[in-house]
Design a protein around this motif. Sequence first.
Motif, PDB file in Angstrom:
ATOM      1  N   SER A 296       0.812  -1.218   0.000  1.00 59.13           N
ATOM      2  CA  SER A 296       0.000   0.000   0.000  1.00 59.13           C
ATOM      3  C   SER A 296       0.847   1.270   0.000  1.00 59.13           C
ATOM      4  N   ARG A 297       2.149   1.102   0.153  1.00 56.62           N
ATOM      5  CA  ARG A 297       3.080   2.231   0.210  1.00 56.62           C
ATOM      6  C   ARG A 297       2.756   3.192   1.360  1.00 56.62           C
ATOM      7  N   SER A 298       2.275   2.630   2.453  1.00 59.59           N
ATOM      8  CA  SER A 298       1.927   3.485   3.584  1.00 59.59           C
ATOM      9  C   SER A 298       2.897   3.245   4.744  1.00 59.59           C
ATOM     10  N   LEU A 299       3.151   4.309   5.474  1.00 54.40           N
ATOM     11  CA  LEU A 299       4.003   4.256   6.657  1.00 54.40           C
ATOM     12  C   LEU A 299       3.208   3.641   7.800  1.00 54.40           C
ATOM     13  N   LEU A 300       3.740   2.556   8.386  1.00 52.98           N
ATOM     14  CA  LEU A 300       3.059   1.917   9.506  1.00 52.98           C
ATOM     15  C   LEU A 300       3.467   2.558  10.825  1.00 52.98           C
ATOM     16  N   PHE A 301       4.760   2.752  11.019  1.00 46.76           N
ATOM     17  CA  PHE A 301       5.249   3.486  12.177  1.00 46.76           C
ATOM     18  C   PHE A 301       6.714   3.825  11.972  1.00 46.76           C
ATOM     19  N   ARG A 302       7.195   4.756  12.786  1.00 45.36           N
ATOM     20  CA  ARG A 302       8.606   5.140  12.722  1.00 45.36           C
ATOM     21  C   ARG A 302       9.104   5.441  14.127  1.00 45.36           C
ATOM     22  N   ALA A 303      10.414   5.339  14.281  1.00 41.59           N
ATOM     23  CA  ALA A 303      11.029   5.568  15.586  1.00 41.59           C
ATOM     24  C   ALA A 303      12.358   6.290  15.385  1.00 41.59           C
ATOM     25  N   PRO A 304      12.401   7.576  15.703  1.00 45.31           N
ATOM     26  CA  PRO A 304      13.645   8.325  15.566  1.00 45.31           C
ATOM     27  C   PRO A 304      14.529   8.176  16.808  1.00 45.31           C
ATOM     28  N   GLY A 305      15.778   8.458  16.629  1.00 49.85           N
ATOM     29  CA  GLY A 305      16.719   8.505  17.750  1.00 49.85           C
ATOM     30  C   GLY A 305      17.606   9.725  17.582  1.00 49.85           C
ATOM     31  N   LEU A 306      17.856  10.433  18.662  1.00 47.14           N
ATOM     32  CA  LEU A 306      18.610  11.682  18.600  1.00 47.14           C
ATOM     33  C   LEU A 306      19.603  11.735  19.755  1.00 47.14           C
ATOM     34  N   SER A 307      20.765  12.282  19.469  1.00 46.81           N
ATOM     35  CA  SER A 307      21.721  12.541  20.546  1.00 46.81           C
ATOM     36  C   SER A 307      22.426  13.856  20.269  1.00 46.81           C
ATOM     37  N   LYS A 308      22.874  14.463  21.331  1.00 44.96           N
ATOM     38  CA  LYS A 308      23.632  15.702  21.235  1.00 44.96           C
ATOM     39  C   LYS A 308      24.815  15.569  22.178  1.00 44.96           C
ATOM     40  N   THR A 309      26.020  15.710  21.634  1.00 44.98           N
ATOM     41  CA  THR A 309      27.218  15.606  22.457  1.00 44.98           C
ATOM     42  C   THR A 309      28.025  16.884  22.337  1.00 44.98           C
TER      43      THR A 309
END
Length: 110
Positions: free
Chosen positions: A14-27
Amino acid sequence: MQTFVDTAVFDVKSRSLLFRAPGLSKTKDRSTAISVDKVTDEQTALGFSLAVDDMVVNLESELARFETRVKEEKIATVEHKDGYSGGASLWLVILALGGVCLRRFTNENA
């Protein structure tokens, strides 16, 4: 230094996004001009590791929300193909890909 990683799960048909999970860091770290390359490499590796850790936490919660939505809202149908044993899990695939990325990242910066 900021590092961003992202996991996105799509339904190909279906070309649809089911879910996403970002990750971020700042050093942050300071160095002398002489050791700037070493410090940058160390901060880059640390930032990547912290961002992946953050992504895994977000992925766990997004996966739990997705499972709930599948059960309650019937947004997707989960089907197992013939011969599927259930032995390979999503986490093993993610860990394997993370290991490959980390090895590539480490080798390129060595």
